[in-house]
Design an enzyme around this catalytic site. Structure first.
Site, PDB file in Angstrom:
ATOM      1  CG  HIS A   1      -1.887   1.167   1.224  1.00 42.37           C
ATOM      2  ND1 HIS A   1      -3.260   0.991   1.308  1.00 42.37           N
ATOM      3  CD2 HIS A   1      -1.698   2.506   1.151  1.00 42.37           C
ATOM      4  CE1 HIS A   1      -3.850   2.182   1.283  1.00 42.37           C
ATOM      5  NE2 HIS A   1      -2.920   3.121   1.192  1.00 42.37           N
TER       6      HIS A   1
ATOM      7  CG  LEU B   1       5.088   5.600  -5.521  1.00 41.02           C
ATOM      8  CD1 LEU B   1       5.387   4.734  -6.745  1.00 41.02           C
ATOM      9  CD2 LEU B   1       6.351   5.792  -4.700  1.00 41.02           C
TER      10      LEU B   1
ATOM     11  CG  ASN C   1      -4.805   8.755  -3.354  1.00 40.35           C
ATOM     12  OD1 ASN C   1      -3.788   8.179  -3.717  1.00 40.35           O
ATOM     13  ND2 ASN C   1      -4.901   9.354  -2.182  1.00 40.35           N
TER      14      ASN C   1
ATOM     15  CG  ASP D   1      -1.572   4.917   3.995  1.00 40.55           C
ATOM     16  OD1 ASP D   1      -1.650   5.299   2.809  1.00 40.55           O
ATOM     17  OD2 ASP D   1      -2.330   5.338   4.898  1.00 40.55           O
TER      18      ASP D   1
ATOM     19  CB  ALA E   1      -5.002  12.866   6.125  1.00 40.69           C
TER      20      ALA E   1
HETATM   21  C1  NCD Z   1      -3.465   9.164   1.998  1.00 41.14           C
HETATM   22  C2  NCD Z   1      -2.973  10.195   0.986  1.00 41.14           C
HETATM   23  O1  NCD Z   1      -2.442  11.212   1.403  1.00 41.14           O
HETATM   24  O2  NCD Z   1      -3.085   9.929  -0.225  1.00 41.14           O
HETATM   25  N1  NCD Z   1      -3.507   9.791   3.283  1.00 41.14           N
HETATM   26  C3  NCD Z   1      -3.472   9.154   4.481  1.00 41.14           C
HETATM   27  O3  NCD Z   1      -3.612   9.826   5.505  1.00 41.14           O
HETATM   28  N2  NCD Z   1      -3.299   7.859   4.589  1.00 41.14           N
HETATM   29  C4  NCD Z   1      -4.785   8.638   1.576  1.00 41.14           C
HETATM   30  C5  NCD Z   1      -5.221   7.426   2.358  1.00 41.14           C
HETATM   31  O4  NCD Z   1      -4.652   6.344   2.222  1.00 41.14           O
HETATM   32  O5  NCD Z   1      -6.176   7.562   3.136  1.00 41.14           O
HETATM   33 ZN    ZN Z   2      -3.271   5.105   1.542  1.00 44.72          ZN
END
Ligand code: NCD
Ligand code: ZN
Length: 349
Positions: free
Chosen positions: A15, A18, A43, A249, A265
């Site tokens: 996960h 980039l 995203n 992530d 976030a």
């Molecule tokens: C991620 C992002 O910034 O693309 N942010 C996060 O806090 N994890 C999006 C996501 O995975 O929720």
């Molecule tokens: Zn994510």
């Protein structure tokens, strides 16, 4: 196991964010230094909603791999209310197109185009089940009346459980789990289901983010929870249960988008992610289980070959960088300017 130095099969990151274009010059080398493969999240702005767009994005990532590197990006499609079923057929034919990502509309960074009601994508999910194309879930409801700390647990009851009853053979990954409820659900649910766990949710809880001053670089979604949840995640990650695997992530944002009145976030962990997982597994006296969590379970879940090369980690304190250049701005990594106890010492055969 020698506790000052050890090697494991080269891990994968199941996960990863980039970003795109100029940002790839920063993000790709940080992941490629130790991970062999990564599932790349879709995203972007605009989101990656076709196999053709995923292929072009993949090409841009490949261009950013440092010379001699052997990093393999595995791409995902962004599920919208309108994704055509025919796109699933195209996706299932491409070995580098690994999965489809579900974001509830508005739940997190760049999720405005996400699914507004799960029923709308039933035909797509049915075709994914037939084609055995995995569905990756951002497991939070996005309802103003549900407290942000409860959004994952409510998602499991409201969305995930009914989804699994309707599509029992659909391969599902509950991404970046953050709660005891999620760990328990994934442990007990009938197959096929798995979950990724980030380093930051194993290391930190909500007081680390909010007590004694607000730390925007620890703000991510799903948000850090109480310490009891962190404990449950540590137990799951170090249990040896093949349903739990590494997914950083890692989600870089420009520093000006983080240190502001309404900050984004996402935590940028790629520069030290593997080392931080090692720190957690050592604290749990489970270093001998790191390899399976980091290099075996995810590959097995996705039905991919396990990697054959290895990486080495040594016990050596080093100080994480304060910042990295990031497009026309800078990005602050996790533990910026602070000590990290394990050091990545290279890949080998
Ligand atoms: C991620 C992002 O910034 O693309 N942010 C996060 O806090 N994890 C999006 C996501 O995975 O929720
Ligand atoms: Zn994510």
């Amino acid at each position: 196991m020698n506790r000052d130095k050890f090697s494991i099969t080269r891990p994968d990151d199941w996960h990863l964010h980039l970003r795109d274009r100029a940002a790839l010059a920063t993000s790709v080398p940080h992941s490629a230094r130790c991970f062999r493969r990564a599932i790349v999240m879709p995203n972007l702005k605009p989101p990656v909603t076709s196999v053709a767009a995923a292929g072009e994005y993949r090409e841009r990532i490949v261009q950013a791999i440092p010379p001699g590197g052997s990093f393999e990006p595995l791409m995902t499609l962004y599920l919208t209310d309108n994704l055509p079923v025919s796109e699933i057929d195209l996706a299932a034919r491409e070995p580098w197109l690994a999965a489809v990502k579900y974001y509830p509309a508005g739940a997190t960074t760049n999720s405005e185009s996400g699914v507004t009601a799960i029923e709308k994508v039933y035909p797509v999910l049915a075709r994914m089940e037939e084609a055995d194309l995995p569905l990756l879930l951002h497991g939070e409801v996005n309802d103003a009346e549900i407290d942000i700390f409860d959004r994952e647990a409510v998602f499991i009851d409201r969305i995930l459980q009914p989804l699994r009853e309707r599509f029992p053979r659909l391969r599902i990954v509950l991404e970046h789990i953050t709660t005891r409820e999620a760990a328990q659900y994934v442990t007990e649910a009938p197959a096929p289901i798995g979950a990724t766990i980030t380093a930051h949710h194993l290391l930190y809880h909500r007081s680390d983010m909010l007590a004694g001053g607000i730390r925007p670089h620890l703000y991510c979604l799903p948000i850090l929870k109480r310490d009891i949840h962190r404990e449950a995640l540590r137990a799951a990650a170090t249990s040896g249960n093949p349903r739990f695997f590494l997914g950083t992530d890692s989600a870089p944002h420009a520093v000006t988008d983080k240190e502001t009145a309404c900050g984004c976030a996402g935590i940028y962990t790629a520069p030290s992610a593997l080392e931080l997982y090692a720190e957690v597994f050592e604290e749990e006296q489970a270093l001998d289980r790191l390899e399976a969590f980091a290099a075996f379970h995810g590959a097995d879940f996705y039905g991919m070959e396990r990697n054959s090369s290895r990486v080495e980690l040594v016990r050596e304190d080093w100080t994480a960088s304060e910042r990295f250049a990031f497009s026309d701005d800078e990005v602050v990594p996790i533990r910026a300017g602070e000590k990290i106890r394990w050091k990545f010492a290279g890949t080998g055969s």
